[in-house]
Design an enzyme around this catalytic site. Structure first.
Site, short mmCIF file in Angstrom:
data_model
loop_
_atom_site.label_atom_id
_atom_site.label_comp_id
_atom_site.label_asym_id
_atom_site.label_seq_id
_atom_site.Cartn_x
_atom_site.Cartn_y
_atom_site.Cartn_z
N CYS A 105 0.83 -1.21 0.00
CA CYS A 105 0.00 0.00 0.00
C CYS A 105 0.86 1.26 0.00
CB CYS A 105 -0.89 0.03 1.23
SG CYS A 105 -2.00 -1.35 1.31
N GLY A 136 -13.30 -7.25 2.69
CA GLY A 136 -12.01 -7.77 2.24
C GLY A 136 -11.45 -8.70 3.30
N ALA A 137 -10.95 -9.84 2.88
CA ALA A 137 -10.52 -10.84 3.87
C ALA A 137 -9.03 -11.15 3.76
CB ALA A 137 -11.36 -12.11 3.72
N GLY A 138 -8.25 -10.13 3.46
CA GLY A 138 -6.80 -10.34 3.34
C GLY A 138 -6.08 -10.19 4.66
N ARG A 150 4.36 1.47 -0.80
CA ARG A 150 5.56 1.55 -1.63
C ARG A 150 5.49 0.61 -2.81
NH1 ARG A 150 9.72 1.88 1.20
NH2 ARG A 150 8.59 2.17 3.15
N SER A 153 8.71 2.74 7.14
CA SER A 153 7.26 2.56 7.02
C SER A 153 6.50 3.79 7.45
CB SER A 153 6.80 1.38 7.90
OG SER A 153 7.24 0.18 7.36
N GLN A 182 5.52 -8.73 4.12
CA GLN A 182 5.29 -8.32 2.73
C GLN A 182 6.57 -8.42 1.90
OE1 GLN A 182 3.62 -4.51 3.82
NE2 GLN A 182 1.54 -5.14 3.25
#
Lengths: 351, 269
Positions: free
Chosen positions: A50, A189-191, A52, A109, A120
């Site tokens: 989200c 959303g289920a991430g 970078r 971050s 990530q």
């Protein structure tokens, strides 16, 4: 062989640009394969989160690689912002390794010291590794980076306190609703991000949690894990009247929550406060929603300011981290130099 | 010591409280709220001393002129704050209350409004009840406006995604909305009883249609303004910021027109 990193992040590029440049997994795979097939890069990892979008690569011709990677970014924009030159950064050699370690440790971050980025980066590396676009140098660099990340997390206070996106969201919700025990939350959303947010809200003892997702299986699985209620994606608007907080983190290219939708929703709610947390890039919630009375909408960029304040304590740990990072960069730099003398990288696995 | 001096000391203490509130707003010394609370409590006690002494001297409830009405309103405001401000996160309500009390106090002390009124016959139970209840209601309306101002401040920060250091010191906007509503409703109920007692007293005194002067119509207008606020809240079209703004607008109207209407009303003088 030179290590190069070209990219942009939340500090330089607003969400409007980041959402246009973001790569999905298949898009990242296509790009990595293309860059390696064209011999622009020998090895390539694409990190797209989200906050970078960065391409790490190993190249024999850094000037050409820089130019090609820059064009790859520009080609994804329909309009070139005037300040694009300032938005994009290029790091090479030691600076690129140092940057990667900073990113992985959460030092670069939005929420300083957050740990989500570690996973990530790991995912981005593993995808590239599975796709066959990493080899000796990037394997080594990433493995050492993960070691550094773990060490810093364990031996410094960089991850202490509640400064993750999810906890900042909970803190804001408390400033709107007070005690959250009477609040209902809907997660669209289920991430991974949704999962973290669910955990943070459940820890506050919310009354009921609803989860919806385009793929109902994922929503049901997550709902089962959290003893929440799974809602079919096409029906989420119907249950939204009963919720106080809506968290959205889908990969939809268009707004999932629109201004007219919320205007109608507020009538149903008799204008009681409604809090929107948009954790998606591209954004899921029309930012105009914030202009509706008693609606409060926060996207990733908005959370940055608040997170910055909360992370002041963690900033004090920077000095300790930098000493360790400098040591790791020196070790890797020495290894790469030694490798060059021995005749360049070979396809093998790093222990 | 002259009774008025007690009110002077109370006003000075409220001024000190304003200074302490500035420290609270920096967010650096949250413990200041305790000191502030004690200062407000002392000020309240001095106000009470004034009212007791004045009441003894008059032999009735000390609400015979504009000066006493000022004191009574500020006393009610301080009392409500002290009752509610014990909740930590409402400590900043004092910061919104004290400046207004100081302005009213200074005006009362400077303006020539402490006029001795001719002693009248004992007004009777309902008439005696009418004035204090109305003034207590104004105090509640004032606190609703103060809490409304807190709501606006908190809502502004949340809407603009810009949080000041004192953001965490304020209650949640949900709580603020409830407090505004409760104070406005409480004030409305007391005001309604005050109005009704005034009408009963007028009837007992055989005032007939003379009671329907400008002050009575003004009171009915104030009653209607707060009835709109309460109805709007229940109906859902007056929530959050709109409710807070109306609480501020209503009280601004009350405070700006009260003196003029009072002076124009022969019956109420």
């Amino acid at each position: 062989m030179n290590i190069v990193c070209v990219g942009l992040n939340h500090q330089r590029a607003p969400v409007e640009i980041r959402e246009k440049l973001a790569f999905t997994s298949p898009q990242a795979q296509t790009l990595r394969e293309k860059l390696c097939a064209q011999d622009v890069l020998k090895e390539a990892v694409v990190l797209s989160t989200c906050n970078r979008i960065e391409i790490y690569g190993v190249t024999q011709s850094p000037d050409a690689a820089r130019q090609t990677l820059r064009e790859e970014f520009l080609n994804r924009l329909t309009m070139w912002p005037d300040s694009f030159e300032n938005i994009l950064y290029v790091h090479e050699e030691n600076r690129a390794i140092e940057h990667l370690i900073h990113v992985t440790c959460g030092l670069d971050s939005m929420v300083f010291g957050e740990t989500e980025i570690f996973g990530q980066v790991k995912d981005a590396y593993e995808e590239a590794s599975r796709g066959g676009t990493t080899s000796k140098i990037l394997n080594r660099v990433f493995q050492k980076t993960f070691q550094a990340g773990k060490f810093i997390r364990t031996h410094t206070a960089i991850t202490r306190g509640t400064v993750s996106v999810a906890s900042v969201s909970v803190s804001l919700a408390e400033q709107i609703f007070g005690n959250l025990e009477a609040s209902n939350v809907l997660v669209i959303g289920a991430g991974d991000t949704s999962e973290k947010t669910c955990r943070a809200f459940l820890a506050e003892g919310i009354q009921q949690l609803f989860i919806t997702n385009r793929s109902p299986e994922k929503a049901q699985a997550l709902a089962k894990e959290f003893q929440a209620t799974s809602v079919p994606f096409e029906d989420w608007a119907a249950c939204a009247g009963a919720v106080d907080i809506i968290v959205s983190s889908t990969s939809s290219p268009e707004y999932v929550v629109t201004h007219p939708m919320v205007t109608e929703l507020m009538k149903l709610r008799k204008n009681k406060p409604l809090f929107f947390i948009d954790l998606a890039v591209p954004r899921d919630i029309d930012p105009e929603v914030n202009s509706i009375d008693n609606c409060y909408c926060y996207n990733m960029d908005n959370l940055q300011v608040i997170a910055g304040e909360y992370s002041a304590l963690r900033q004090q740990e920077i000095a300790k981290c930098e000493v360790y990072i400098a040591q790791k960069v020196a070790e890797l730099s020495e290894w790469i130099a030694r490798n060059r003398i021995q005749g360049g990288p070979q396809e093998n696995h790093v222990p | 010591m002259e009774d008025k001096n007690y009110f002077l000391i109370a006003t000075v203490l409220f001024a000190i409280s304003v200074g302490l509130s500035f420290i609270l707003f920096t967010g650096k010394k949250p413990e200041t709220h305790r000191v502030n609370y004690v200062v407000m409590l002392l000020a309240f006690l001095f106000q009470t001393a004034f009212l007791v002494l004045r009441g003894e001297a008059l032999g009735r409830c000390p609400l015979t002129n504009l000066f006493e009405a000022h004191v009574f309103i500020t006393w009610t405001m301080a009392g409500i704050y002290l009752g509610m401000g014990t909740a930590y996160r409402l400590s900043l309500l004092g910061a919104f209350t004290a400046p207004f009390i100081v302005i009213l106090g200074v005006f009362a002390l400077v303006a020539p409004i402490d006029v001795t009124m001719p002693i009248r016959a004992a007004p009777g139970f309902w008439a005696e009840l009418h004035a204090p209840l109305s003034v207590i209601a104004y105090g509640a309306f004032a606190m609703a406006a103060g809490t409304g101002a807190m709501f606006i401040a908190q809502e502004y920060q949340l809407k603009h995604h810009h949080l000041f250091s004192w953001f965490q010191l304020l209650p949640s906007i949900n709580e603020l909305e409830k407090i505004v509503f409760r104070l406005a409703t409480g004030g409305f109920v007391v005001f309604s009883i005050g109005l009704a007692s005034g009408l009963i007293a007028a009837s007992q005194m055989g005032m007939g249609s003379r009671i329907f002067d400008i002050k009575t119509f003004w009171s009915l207008l104030v009653w209607a303004l707060y009835a709109i606020l309460i109805t709007g809240h229940f109906m859902g079209w007056l929530r959050g910021k709109r409710q807070a703004l109306l609480a501020i607008i209503n009280f601004t109207f009350v405070i700006l027109t009260f003196w003029g209407v009072y002076l124009l009303s022969e019956v109420h003088q």
